[in-house]
Design an enzyme around this catalytic site. Structure first.
Site, PDB file in Angstrom:
ATOM      1  N   TRP A 110       0.810  -1.217   0.000  1.00  0.00           N
ATOM      2  CA  TRP A 110       0.000   0.000   0.000  1.00  0.00           C
ATOM      3  C   TRP A 110       0.841   1.262   0.000  1.00  0.00           C
ATOM      4  O   TRP A 110       0.501   2.244  -0.661  1.00  0.00           O
ATOM      5  CB  TRP A 110      -0.996  -0.011   1.165  1.00  0.00           C
ATOM      6  CG  TRP A 110      -2.266  -0.681   0.745  1.00  0.00           C
ATOM      7  CD1 TRP A 110      -2.667  -1.953   1.031  1.00  0.00           C
ATOM      8  CD2 TRP A 110      -3.263  -0.117  -0.111  1.00  0.00           C
ATOM      9  NE1 TRP A 110      -3.865  -2.220   0.412  1.00  0.00           N
ATOM     10  CE2 TRP A 110      -4.266  -1.116  -0.295  1.00  0.00           C
ATOM     11  CE3 TRP A 110      -3.432   1.110  -0.734  1.00  0.00           C
ATOM     12  CZ2 TRP A 110      -5.394  -0.903  -1.072  1.00  0.00           C
ATOM     13  CZ3 TRP A 110      -4.565   1.321  -1.512  1.00  0.00           C
ATOM     14  CH2 TRP A 110      -5.520   0.322  -1.671  1.00  0.00           C
ATOM     15  N   ASP A 181      -1.620   6.494   6.825  1.00  0.00           N
ATOM     16  CA  ASP A 181      -2.733   5.681   6.336  1.00  0.00           C
ATOM     17  C   ASP A 181      -2.961   4.580   7.369  1.00  0.00           C
ATOM     18  O   ASP A 181      -2.153   3.665   7.517  1.00  0.00           O
ATOM     19  CB  ASP A 181      -2.362   5.093   4.975  1.00  0.00           C
ATOM     20  CG  ASP A 181      -3.412   4.139   4.417  1.00  0.00           C
ATOM     21  OD1 ASP A 181      -4.417   3.874   5.106  1.00  0.00           O
ATOM     22  OD2 ASP A 181      -3.211   3.648   3.290  1.00  0.00           O
ATOM     23  N   LYS A 205     -12.538  -2.012   6.752  1.00  0.00           N
ATOM     24  CA  LYS A 205     -11.794  -2.967   7.575  1.00  0.00           C
ATOM     25  C   LYS A 205     -12.398  -3.037   8.976  1.00  0.00           C
ATOM     26  O   LYS A 205     -12.900  -4.071   9.394  1.00  0.00           O
ATOM     27  CB  LYS A 205     -10.318  -2.573   7.686  1.00  0.00           C
ATOM     28  CG  LYS A 205      -9.681  -2.084   6.397  1.00  0.00           C
ATOM     29  CD  LYS A 205      -9.464  -3.163   5.371  1.00  0.00           C
ATOM     30  CE  LYS A 205      -8.664  -2.640   4.194  1.00  0.00           C
ATOM     31  NZ  LYS A 205      -8.424  -3.645   3.160  1.00  0.00           N
TER      32      LYS A 205
END
Length: 367
Positions: A110, A181, A205
């Site tokens: 990511w 993040d 999530k």
């Protein structure tokens, strides 16, 4: 029906209590005669839902008063563009003329996507990278080559695919804002929000359905958007409109609000962290019991949320997955970019689900 445990990395499992409440309220929210899906985002019913969701999130994370909480859209990839577009107008003290610089610590898949997107708008300095270790560890902070004039330092503090988690607050240069993040572990551990300039997270999530993102941004960072930043993604404009600049993802905000209320009833983030530590401890201990399974991440950086693992004999992968599915253990196949298996054990995964997986791991290895 067989008890099902969903180990998907996202969209991920939601608390059953939340899903039941949403089902009960689907056709008629609190006597309004409307489903939340049908409500105007500017009507008093939905405004009350959004205000309560924000208040509960602020309470759960102890968000200081000088931070705005923004409910936005665009997913993680969208935030990779929205964030630099909102910050690159900031001129650090002593910065040279020319394109701005963003510092990155490359911890996995990511952060790699974030780096690729940021290069469209700025110079990128990769201050440290775990690539040489195949993202099984994070380089020590003393080896990071941070820029003296970086606009901000970007970090993905939990890598969903690679299973690397950073549980400390990194040191920054001077007043460089720390931008993180936290998509895949927000609300799973206690944090000090005041240590960060910006925290952003996709909802799918630990918070709610895909489509909603949350940005927590310090007030002094609201006014640095580039002229090319779309108005609908401009943090200042979104903040002044109380996240109602355009039609927000109303139903996703509603579900997020139910999740926040549910977490408060359970004991808040401190209780979730306690549970997550125990779940991760049990699962990693089972994987480490012998060499039939392998987790390759350095123990000090093992994620509590996303646990990738490999079978010693990978020709057994399909047999393993078929047996897991027959036992109601779903979505254990690893990401296509790294292979193997992955168990995502977010807040809503009960310890009973982790124990059921451990029982199957032991059974399969023994067989």
């Amino acid at each position: 029906m067989t008890q099902v445990y969903n180990f998907s990395a996202g969209p991920a499992v939601l608390p059953k209590e939340v899903l039941r409440q949403a089902a009960d309220e689907m056709l008629d929210w609190h006597g309004s005669g409307m489903s939340v899906m049908e409500m105007s985002h500017r009507g008093p019913e939905f405004i009350s839902i959004a205000k309560q969701a924000e208040a509960d999130l602020r309470e759960l994370l102890a968000v200081p008063a000088n931070y705005k909480v923004l409910f936005m859209q665009g997913g993680g990839l969208g935030q990779n563009a929205i964030t630099p577009l909102n910050l690159l107008g900031r001129k650090p003290h002593g910065a040279a003329s020319g394109p701005a610089t963003i510092d990155f610590v490359h911890t996995g898949s990511w952060s790699g996507k974030s780096i690729k997107e940021a290069k469209r708008y700025a110079n990128v300095n990769v201050a440290a990278s775990g690539e040489a270790s195949r993202f099984t560890t994070v380089p020590p902070q003393e080896t990071w080559t941070l820029s003296a004039d970086a606009t901000y330092l970007h970090l993905c503090t939990n890598e969903t695919i690679d299973g690397v988690e950073i549980g400390y607050v990194p040191t920054v240069q001077g007043d460089t804002p720390l931008v993180v993040d936290m998509s895949s572990h927000i609300l799973s551990r206690q944090i000090d929000v005041s240590k960060y300039g910006v925290i952003f997270a996709g909802a799918q999530k630990n918070i709610g359905p895909a489509g909603l993102t949350i940005t927590i941004v310090r007030d002094d960072l609201l006014d640095h958007a580039l002229p090319i930043c779309p108005g609908v993604f401009n943090w200042r404009a979104v903040a002044e409109a109380d996240s109602m600049l355009n039609t927000p993802p109303t139903y996703a905000i509603y579900i997020a609000g139910l999740v926040f209320a549910h977490l408060k009833k359970l004991g808040g983030v401190a209780e979730m962290e306690r549970r997550n530590i125990e779940k991760a401890r049990l699962l990693y201990a089972a994987l480490d019991a012998d060499d039939f399974y392998q987790n390759r991440v350095a123990p000090e950086y093992r994620s509590r949320m996303n646990v990738p693992f490999y079978l010693r004999d990978e020709s057994l992968n399909e047999q393993f997955l078929a047996g897991a599915k027959a036992r109601g253990l779903l979505q254990l196949k690893g990401h296509k970019s790294v292979g193997g298996m992955r168990a995502s054990i977010y807040n809503a995964m009960p310890i009973e689900g982790v124990q059921a997986l451990i029982d199957y791991l032991n059974e399969f290895a023994g067989r």
